[in-house]
Design a protein around this motif. Structure first.
Motif, PDB file in Angstrom:
ATOM      1  N   LEU A  57      46.824 -12.885 -12.891  1.00 10.83           N
ATOM      2  CA  LEU A  57      46.520 -11.469 -12.675  1.00 10.83           C
ATOM      3  C   LEU A  57      47.436 -10.567 -13.501  1.00 10.83           C
ATOM      4  O   LEU A  57      47.015  -9.548 -14.056  1.00 10.83           O
ATOM      5  CB  LEU A  57      46.665 -11.125 -11.196  1.00 10.83           C
ATOM      6  N   ALA A  58      48.692 -10.955 -13.595  1.00 17.77           N
ATOM      7  CA  ALA A  58      49.661 -10.122 -14.301  1.00 17.77           C
ATOM      8  C   ALA A  58      49.493 -10.179 -15.814  1.00 17.77           C
ATOM      9  O   ALA A  58      49.708  -9.172 -16.503  1.00 17.77           O
ATOM     10  CB  ALA A  58      51.077 -10.554 -13.921  1.00 17.77           C
ATOM     11  N   LEU A  59      49.061 -11.331 -16.349  1.00 14.64           N
ATOM     12  CA  LEU A  59      49.154 -11.527 -17.795  1.00 14.64           C
ATOM     13  C   LEU A  59      47.852 -11.947 -18.468  1.00 14.64           C
ATOM     14  O   LEU A  59      47.861 -12.380 -19.619  1.00 14.64           O
ATOM     15  CB  LEU A  59      50.246 -12.567 -18.086  1.00 14.64           C
ATOM     16  N   HIS A  60      46.717 -11.784 -17.784  1.00 16.48           N
ATOM     17  CA  HIS A  60      45.441 -12.194 -18.379  1.00 16.48           C
ATOM     18  C   HIS A  60      45.132 -11.531 -19.722  1.00 16.48           C
ATOM     19  O   HIS A  60      44.624 -12.200 -20.630  1.00 16.48           O
ATOM     20  CB  HIS A  60      44.287 -11.931 -17.404  1.00 16.48           C
ATOM     21  N   PRO A  61      45.391 -10.222 -19.915  1.00 11.01           N
ATOM     22  CA  PRO A  61      45.075  -9.614 -21.216  1.00 11.01           C
ATOM     23  C   PRO A  61      45.704 -10.340 -22.408  1.00 11.01           C
ATOM     24  O   PRO A  61      45.084 -10.449 -23.472  1.00 11.01           O
ATOM     25  CB  PRO A  61      45.619  -8.186 -21.079  1.00 11.01           C
ATOM     26  N   LEU A  62      46.914 -10.842 -22.251  1.00 10.95           N
ATOM     27  CA  LEU A  62      47.551 -11.580 -23.343  1.00 10.95           C
ATOM     28  C   LEU A  62      46.870 -12.924 -23.575  1.00 10.95           C
ATOM     29  O   LEU A  62      46.826 -13.422 -24.705  1.00 10.95           O
ATOM     30  CB  LEU A  62      49.036 -11.781 -23.045  1.00 10.95           C
ATOM     31  N   ILE A  67      43.275 -16.214 -27.170  1.00 10.97           N
ATOM     32  CA  ILE A  67      42.033 -16.940 -27.458  1.00 10.97           C
ATOM     33  C   ILE A  67      41.286 -16.307 -28.625  1.00 10.97           C
ATOM     34  O   ILE A  67      40.767 -17.001 -29.507  1.00 10.97           O
ATOM     35  CB  ILE A  67      41.138 -16.996 -26.206  1.00 10.97           C
ATOM     36  N   ARG A  68      41.258 -14.984 -28.678  1.00 16.72           N
ATOM     37  CA  ARG A  68      40.548 -14.325 -29.784  1.00 16.72           C
ATOM     38  C   ARG A  68      41.218 -14.611 -31.126  1.00 16.72           C
ATOM     39  O   ARG A  68      40.547 -14.759 -32.142  1.00 16.72           O
ATOM     40  CB  ARG A  68      40.446 -12.823 -29.517  1.00 16.72           C
ATOM     41  N   ASN A  82      45.004  -6.542 -36.353  1.00 12.24           N
ATOM     42  CA  ASN A  82      46.194  -6.597 -37.203  1.00 12.24           C
ATOM     43  C   ASN A  82      47.426  -7.104 -36.464  1.00 12.24           C
ATOM     44  O   ASN A  82      48.497  -7.203 -37.058  1.00 12.24           O
ATOM     45  CB  ASN A  82      46.491  -5.208 -37.781  1.00 12.24           C
ATOM     46  N   GLY A  83      47.300  -7.379 -35.194  1.00 11.92           N
ATOM     47  CA  GLY A  83      48.430  -7.863 -34.415  1.00 11.92           C
ATOM     48  C   GLY A  83      48.132  -7.739 -32.935  1.00 11.92           C
ATOM     49  O   GLY A  83      47.044  -7.298 -32.536  1.00 11.92           O
ATOM     50  N   ILE A  84      49.098  -8.136 -32.129  1.00 16.76           N
ATOM     51  CA  ILE A  84      48.893  -8.144 -30.678  1.00 16.76           C
ATOM     52  C   ILE A  84      48.616  -6.748 -30.150  1.00 16.76           C
ATOM     53  O   ILE A  84      47.638  -6.524 -29.421  1.00 16.76           O
ATOM     54  CB  ILE A  84      50.126  -8.734 -29.970  1.00 16.76           C
ATOM     55  N   LEU A  85      49.472  -5.785 -30.514  1.00 18.71           N
ATOM     56  CA  LEU A  85      49.313  -4.429 -29.993  1.00 18.71           C
ATOM     57  C   LEU A  85      48.022  -3.790 -30.485  1.00 18.71           C
ATOM     58  O   LEU A  85      47.338  -3.094 -29.725  1.00 18.71           O
ATOM     59  CB  LEU A  85      50.524  -3.570 -30.383  1.00 18.71           C
ATOM     60  N   HIS A  86      47.673  -4.032 -31.760  1.00 11.85           N
ATOM     61  CA  HIS A  86      46.422  -3.492 -32.302  1.00 11.85           C
ATOM     62  C   HIS A  86      45.220  -4.090 -31.574  1.00 11.85           C
ATOM     63  O   HIS A  86      44.245  -3.384 -31.275  1.00 11.85           O
ATOM     64  CB  HIS A  86      46.322  -3.783 -33.798  1.00 11.85           C
ATOM     65  N   CYS A  87      45.298  -5.374 -31.284  1.00 16.25           N
ATOM     66  CA  CYS A  87      44.208  -6.037 -30.556  1.00 16.25           C
ATOM     67  C   CYS A  87      44.049  -5.441 -29.164  1.00 16.25           C
ATOM     68  O   CYS A  87      42.941  -5.084 -28.744  1.00 16.25           O
ATOM     69  CB  CYS A  87      44.479  -7.532 -30.467  1.00 16.25           C
ATOM     70  N   LEU A  88      45.164  -5.308 -28.433  1.00 18.67           N
ATOM     71  CA  LEU A  88      45.112  -4.735 -27.087  1.00 18.67           C
ATOM     72  C   LEU A  88      44.598  -3.301 -27.111  1.00 18.67           C
ATOM     73  O   LEU A  88      43.757  -2.912 -26.286  1.00 18.67           O
ATOM     74  CB  LEU A  88      46.503  -4.768 -26.448  1.00 18.67           C
ATOM     75  N   ALA A  89      45.066  -2.495 -28.090  1.00 21.79           N
ATOM     76  CA  ALA A  89      44.649  -1.097 -28.195  1.00 21.79           C
ATOM     77  C   ALA A  89      43.165  -0.989 -28.535  1.00 21.79           C
ATOM     78  O   ALA A  89      42.448  -0.130 -27.997  1.00 21.79           O
ATOM     79  CB  ALA A  89      45.487  -0.381 -29.246  1.00 21.79           C
ATOM     80  N   THR A  90      42.687  -1.877 -29.431  1.00 16.41           N
ATOM     81  CA  THR A  90      41.274  -1.859 -29.836  1.00 16.41           C
ATOM     82  C   THR A  90      40.369  -2.212 -28.663  1.00 16.41           C
ATOM     83  O   THR A  90      39.343  -1.553 -28.432  1.00 16.41           O
ATOM     84  CB  THR A  90      41.038  -2.840 -30.999  1.00 16.41           C
ATOM     85  N   GLY A  99      37.353  -4.691 -20.398  1.00 15.32           N
ATOM     86  CA  GLY A  99      37.394  -5.532 -21.590  1.00 15.32           C
ATOM     87  C   GLY A  99      38.641  -6.401 -21.639  1.00 15.32           C
ATOM     88  O   GLY A  99      38.597  -7.553 -22.060  1.00 15.32           O
ATOM     89  N   LEU A 100      39.767  -5.833 -21.206  1.00  4.41           N
ATOM     90  CA  LEU A 100      41.018  -6.588 -21.200  1.00  4.41           C
ATOM     91  C   LEU A 100      41.003  -7.703 -20.158  1.00  4.41           C
ATOM     92  O   LEU A 100      41.791  -8.646 -20.245  1.00  4.41           O
ATOM     93  CB  LEU A 100      42.201  -5.656 -20.926  1.00  4.41           C
ATOM     94  N   TYR A 101      40.116  -7.580 -19.170  1.00  3.49           N
ATOM     95  CA  TYR A 101      40.056  -8.581 -18.107  1.00  3.49           C
ATOM     96  C   TYR A 101      38.756  -9.384 -18.131  1.00  3.49           C
ATOM     97  O   TYR A 101      38.356  -9.954 -17.124  1.00  3.49           O
ATOM     98  CB  TYR A 101      40.278  -7.930 -16.744  1.00  3.49           C
ATOM     99  N   LEU A 102      38.115  -9.447 -19.313  1.00  5.34           N
ATOM    100  CA  LEU A 102      36.962 -10.339 -19.460  1.00  5.34           C
ATOM    101  C   LEU A 102      37.416 -11.776 -19.201  1.00  5.34           C
ATOM    102  O   LEU A 102      38.424 -12.219 -19.730  1.00  5.34           O
ATOM    103  CB  LEU A 102      36.383 -10.240 -20.877  1.00  5.34           C
ATOM    104  N   GLY A 103      36.671 -12.479 -18.392  1.00  3.82           N
ATOM    105  CA  GLY A 103      37.004 -13.874 -18.118  1.00  3.82           C
ATOM    106  C   GLY A 103      38.110 -14.075 -17.101  1.00  3.82           C
ATOM    107  O   GLY A 103      38.575 -15.197 -16.906  1.00  3.82           O
ATOM    108  N   VAL A 104      38.526 -12.987 -16.404  1.00  2.00           N
ATOM    109  CA  VAL A 104      39.653 -13.135 -15.483  1.00  2.00           C
ATOM    110  C   VAL A 104      39.292 -13.989 -14.256  1.00  2.00           C
ATOM    111  O   VAL A 104      40.140 -14.716 -13.729  1.00  2.00           O
ATOM    112  CB  VAL A 104      40.188 -11.754 -15.026  1.00  2.00           C
TER     113      VAL A 104
END
Length: 333
Positions: A57-62, A67-68, A82-90, A99-104
């Motif tokens: 629950l705490a770290l699923h977005p990472l 996986i992507r 372009n990187g982890i932060l860019h991916c999370l922001a996009t 979107g950040l919790y797809l597949g949670v």
């Protein structure tokens, strides 16, 4: 000598060992039989599940980011990051929190079941091996016990991991829900079984078997670090540690295991990806090596380490504290 007395004496002599043998048999029979499941404790299962669910629950977005990156083999349909932060922001910009919790959901089921079953099987196997032994298990015995627990756990949980990968890779799901191939964990399980059969649910199983080396190395390192640390501090090798000490042991063992075994995770994720088709493990390895070289086998390792290290710390600390509490209650009853 009176023949009758001789016969009587012989008969009485014969009776003595017979009575002795009967007494021995009776004493053996009187010993309580050891219960078959004496080393199986549901407390280990519950504690492992609690740790796995909380860390997920705490770290699923990472995990989603990892996986992507891992499946990013150059296909035009894949988003560019372009990187982890860019991916999370996009993902946040285009797909929002959902979107950040797809597949949670399958991730929680998978992590909870995997950690719970792993601790459950591992502690039972370890207890059987230490029964009637004076010394504690060595590094090799810890390694083998953890590998056996890993194989048993993977046989049960592989379909959950396939559905998690498929759900995480629905790139357009957050923008247009009508484009979703799968509507959720159970929908994915049903559709994969319907169109791909049992084989579809067990895609990635072979590299997953190699992946049991990850858990085996991690648990071996964790057990050895705890034992050697206690010996260094002149304490019993099985003494309970503080929360900070558990965190340190878990982090070091996880980084060691990830660094040694990460390529199998890339191979497994690519086999489970619905956007590309591979004929098997060898095909994935050959195509990844040919197109991307060594770097291809380590795609996503940075977000993976950033995710799994704190996740492992959370899981192990929760497991240790919950299992100690539950087993303490059981001992007091």
């Amino acid at each position: 000598m009176n023949p009758a007395a001789a016969v009587a004496g012989a008969q009485s002599a014969a009776v003595v060992p017979s009575a002795s043998a009967s007494a021995t048999t009776a004493s053996k029979a009187a010993q309580p039989a050891r219960p078959l499941l004496r080393h199986v404790h549901y407390e280990n299962l519950v504690a492992g599940m609690a740790g796995g669910v909380l860390s997920t629950l705490a770290l699923h977005p990472l995990d989603l980011v990892k996986i992507r990156f891992a499946v990013n083999d150059g296909l035009a349909l894949r988003p560019r990051y372009n990187g982890i932060l860019h991916c999370l922001a996009t993902i946040w910009k285009h797909e929002g929190l959902r979107g950040l919790y797809l597949g949670v959901t399958p991730n929680m089921w998978g992590a909870g079941a995997s950690w719970g079953l792993y601790f459950f099987f591992y502690n039972a196997i370890k207890a059987y091996k230490t029964e009637d032994k004076v010394e504690s298990l060595g590094a090799t015995e810890h390694l083998v016990s953890a590998a056996e627990a890993g194989v048993m756990t993977l046989c049960i949980t592989n379909p959950i991991w396939v559905t998690k990968t498929r759900l995480v890779l629905q790139y357009e799901a957050g923008i247009d829900s009508s484009k979703r191939q799968y509507q959720g964990m159970f929908d994915a399980l049903i559709k994969i079984y319907k169109y791909e059969g049992i084989r579809g649910l067990y895609k990635g199983f072979v590299p997953g078997l190699f992946g049991t080396s990850h858990g085996a190395l991690q648990f071996m390192a964790y057990e050895e670090l705890k034992s050697k640390y206690n010996r260094y501090r002149n304490r019993p090798s099985d003494l309970k540690l503080s929360t900070l000490e558990y965190i340190s042991m878990a982090a070091l063992s996880k980084i060691f295991a990830v660094s040694a075994t990460y390529p199998y995770q890339v191979v497994r994720a690519r086999l489970q990806d619905q956007h590309n088709k591979y004929s098997g493990v060898v095909d994935v390895i050959q195509r990844t090596w040919r197109k991307e070289g060594v770097h291809g086998f380590y795609k996503g390792i940075v977000p993976n380490i950033i995710r799994v290290t704190p996740a492992c710390c959370i899981t192990f600390v929760v497991y240790e504290k919950v299992s100690q509490t539950l087993l303490g209650f059981k001992k007091n009853d």
